[in-house]
Design a protein around this motif. Structure first.
Motif, mmCIF file in Angstrom:
data_model
loop_
_atom_site.group_PDB
_atom_site.id
_atom_site.type_symbol
_atom_site.label_atom_id
_atom_site.label_comp_id
_atom_site.label_asym_id
_atom_site.label_seq_id
_atom_site.Cartn_x
_atom_site.Cartn_y
_atom_site.Cartn_z
ATOM 1 N N ALA A 191 0.807 -1.226 0.000
ATOM 2 C CA ALA A 191 0.000 0.000 0.000
ATOM 3 C C ALA A 191 0.837 1.272 0.000
ATOM 4 N N THR A 192 2.158 1.149 -0.037
ATOM 5 C CA THR A 192 3.005 2.334 0.131
ATOM 6 C C THR A 192 4.021 2.435 -0.995
ATOM 7 N N THR A 193 4.212 3.655 -1.487
ATOM 8 C CA THR A 193 5.252 3.933 -2.467
ATOM 9 C C THR A 193 6.038 5.157 -2.015
ATOM 10 N N ALA A 194 7.206 5.340 -2.613
ATOM 11 C CA ALA A 194 8.034 6.501 -2.310
ATOM 12 C C ALA A 194 8.748 6.923 -3.588
ATOM 13 N N GLU A 195 8.760 8.228 -3.869
ATOM 14 C CA GLU A 195 9.374 8.726 -5.096
ATOM 15 C C GLU A 195 10.866 8.975 -4.869
ATOM 16 N N GLU A 196 11.671 8.530 -5.826
ATOM 17 C CA GLU A 196 13.105 8.754 -5.766
ATOM 18 C C GLU A 196 13.604 9.130 -7.155
ATOM 19 N N ARG A 197 14.730 9.856 -7.201
ATOM 20 C CA ARG A 197 15.372 10.227 -8.461
ATOM 21 C C ARG A 197 16.787 9.661 -8.499
ATOM 22 N N HIS A 198 17.140 9.104 -9.647
ATOM 23 C CA HIS A 198 18.475 8.534 -9.813
ATOM 24 C C HIS A 198 19.060 9.051 -11.121
ATOM 25 N N MET A 199 20.302 9.519 -11.037
ATOM 26 C CA MET A 199 21.011 10.016 -12.220
ATOM 27 C C MET A 199 21.595 8.832 -12.986
ATOM 28 N N THR A 200 21.079 8.575 -14.160
ATOM 29 C CA THR A 200 21.615 7.501 -14.993
ATOM 30 C C THR A 200 21.159 7.723 -16.424
ATOM 31 N N ALA A 201 22.079 7.609 -17.344
ATOM 32 C CA ALA A 201 21.740 7.811 -18.756
ATOM 33 C C ALA A 201 21.025 6.602 -19.339
ATOM 34 N N ASP A 202 21.315 5.432 -18.792
ATOM 35 C CA ASP A 202 20.717 4.196 -19.319
ATOM 36 C C ASP A 202 20.228 3.351 -18.139
ATOM 37 N N PRO A 203 19.007 3.588 -17.647
ATOM 38 C CA PRO A 203 18.518 2.829 -16.482
ATOM 39 C C PRO A 203 18.376 1.346 -16.807
ATOM 40 N N ARG A 204 18.856 0.542 -15.882
ATOM 41 C CA ARG A 204 18.795 -0.917 -16.053
ATOM 42 C C ARG A 204 17.593 -1.440 -15.260
ATOM 43 N N ILE A 205 16.548 -1.822 -15.983
ATOM 44 C CA ILE A 205 15.324 -2.327 -15.354
ATOM 45 C C ILE A 205 15.262 -3.837 -15.579
ATOM 46 N N VAL A 206 15.132 -4.589 -14.504
ATOM 47 C CA VAL A 206 15.023 -6.047 -14.593
ATOM 48 C C VAL A 206 13.717 -6.486 -13.933
ATOM 49 N N GLU A 207 13.206 -7.589 -14.401
ATOM 50 C CA GLU A 207 11.993 -8.153 -13.802
ATOM 51 C C GLU A 207 12.362 -9.449 -13.100
ATOM 52 N N ARG A 208 11.962 -9.549 -11.862
ATOM 53 C CA ARG A 208 12.281 -10.735 -11.074
ATOM 54 C C ARG A 208 11.009 -11.484 -10.703
ATOM 55 N N THR A 209 11.123 -12.792 -10.764
ATOM 56 C CA THR A 209 10.034 -13.658 -10.326
ATOM 57 C C THR A 209 10.545 -14.543 -9.202
ATOM 58 N N TYR A 210 9.892 -14.488 -8.074
ATOM 59 C CA TYR A 210 10.264 -15.323 -6.932
ATOM 60 C C TYR A 210 9.339 -16.541 -6.943
ATOM 61 N N TRP A 211 9.815 -17.606 -7.558
ATOM 62 C CA TRP A 211 8.954 -18.770 -7.806
ATOM 63 C C TRP A 211 8.478 -19.429 -6.518
ATOM 64 N N LEU A 212 9.288 -19.404 -5.474
ATOM 65 C CA LEU A 212 8.875 -19.965 -4.184
ATOM 66 C C LEU A 212 8.673 -18.879 -3.135
ATOM 67 N N GLY A 213 8.606 -17.624 -3.562
ATOM 68 C CA GLY A 213 8.398 -16.528 -2.634
ATOM 69 C C GLY A 213 9.691 -16.070 -1.982
ATOM 70 N N THR A 214 9.538 -15.238 -0.961
ATOM 71 C CA THR A 214 10.691 -14.694 -0.236
ATOM 72 C C THR A 214 10.534 -14.937 1.259
ATOM 73 N N ASP A 215 11.657 -14.903 1.979
ATOM 74 C CA ASP A 215 11.593 -15.040 3.426
ATOM 75 C C ASP A 215 11.427 -13.671 4.077
ATOM 76 N N LYS A 216 11.525 -13.613 5.383
ATOM 77 C CA LYS A 216 11.272 -12.363 6.085
ATOM 78 C C LYS A 216 12.347 -11.301 5.848
ATOM 79 N N PHE A 217 13.459 -11.692 5.252
ATOM 80 C CA PHE A 217 14.515 -10.737 4.918
ATOM 81 C C PHE A 217 14.522 -10.376 3.428
#
Length: 282
Positions: free
Chosen positions: A117-143
């Motif tokens: 339910a929460t988002t936060a706006e941030e700015r990053h200086m980069t000429a070529d942003p590297r966007i990756v998509e991750r799938t957690y097939w078995l989910g994630t732990d508490k960390f």
């Protein structure tokens, strides 16, 4: 058994006829291969699959999210093939989960994913942003660590515990069981007293006690588990040796003046593994 067929070949034929045993052998073989190449198969190839993204902690299996990969300020050395296979490869990026992003010139404006339910706006200086998509097939732990990756890397730990603990337990159990069965008398009574004492203590409690005494670490766990599994091996070996020590081929070794150690190692213990000709002696 014919001369052309060895004991190992006969054992292999018996194993192939047992479908359950062959299925187990295949599973163990796949587990060994997975453990060896775990870091190449795991989505998270960092050492111990320990890359944390706290924003995506506790997610269910199949969770998918886009992330902005930001280069770390320090240089991460590229690991060689064998080094990566053994220890993994530290990532050169820090991953920031995204809800959305826009690029304005040399600046990428992101809506950072904080939680559902929460988002936060941030700015990053980069000429070529590297966007990756991750799938957690078995989910994630508490960390926020990938459970699938940790499961794959954890296979080698489980196999190591099993193999090393069994080697330790077999070494101690075979030695004490053979000594007790061969010499009998007060030696047998002393070893059986020790076996009964160890057996009377709950296994899990004994593992905890040995681990606390030795300290934390993988090897301490291996030793602790191995030191609690030898009692059943010792009782079985003792019973087998008691039956073999009175046979004629053992009496013949005494008549020939062979030492106790040679008699146990070269004549009694090999016969405990199974008689090749069905007579109980070689």
């Amino acid at each position: 058994m014919s001369d052309s067929s060895s004991f190992s070949q006969q054992a292999w034929r018996r194993l192939k006829r047992n479908k359950g045993a062959m299925g187990g052998l295949i599973v163990i073989g796949l587990a060994i291969l997975t453990g060896i190449f775990a870091y190449f198969m795991a989505p998270d190839h960092s050492p111990y699959a320990n890359e944390m993204v706290l924003e995506v902690s506790g997610q269910k299996p199949g969770f998918r999210i886009k992330m902005l990969a930001v280069s770390k300020p320090q240089t991460v050395e590229r690991a060689g093939f064998f080094n990566r296979m053994l220890y993994g490869q530290a990532s050169q990026y820090t991953f920031i989960p995204l809800r959305s992003y826009t690029v304005q010139g040399d600046t990428v404006i992101i809506q950072k994913y904080v939680d559902e339910a929460t988002t936060a706006e941030e700015r990053h200086m980069t000429a070529d942003p590297r966007i990756v998509e991750r799938t957690y097939w078995l989910g994630t732990d508490k960390f926020g660590r990938d459970i699938l990756s940790r499961l794959l890397v954890g296979i080698r730990v489980s196999l190591s515990v099993g193999c090393i603990a069994v080697v330790i337990s077999l070494s101690i159990g075979i030695f004490l069981g053979a000594v007790a069965g061969y010499f009998r008398g007060w030696v047998d009574e002393l070893i059986m007293w020790l076996i009964n004492v160890i057996w009377s203590v709950p296994t899990l409690l004994l593992v905890f006690a040995i681990t606390l005494a030795l300290g934390k670490g993988f090897w301490q766990v291996f030793i602790a588990v191995g030191l609690t599994m030898w009692v059943s091996v010792a009782r079985i070996i003792r019973g087998q040796v008691l039956g073999l020590r009175e046979l004629q081929f053992v009496e013949a070794t005494r008549a020939l003046g062979y030492s106790h150690l040679r008699t146990i190692l070269k004549h009694i213990l090999p016969n405990i593994l199974g008689a090749r000709d069905g007579s109980g002696c070689q």
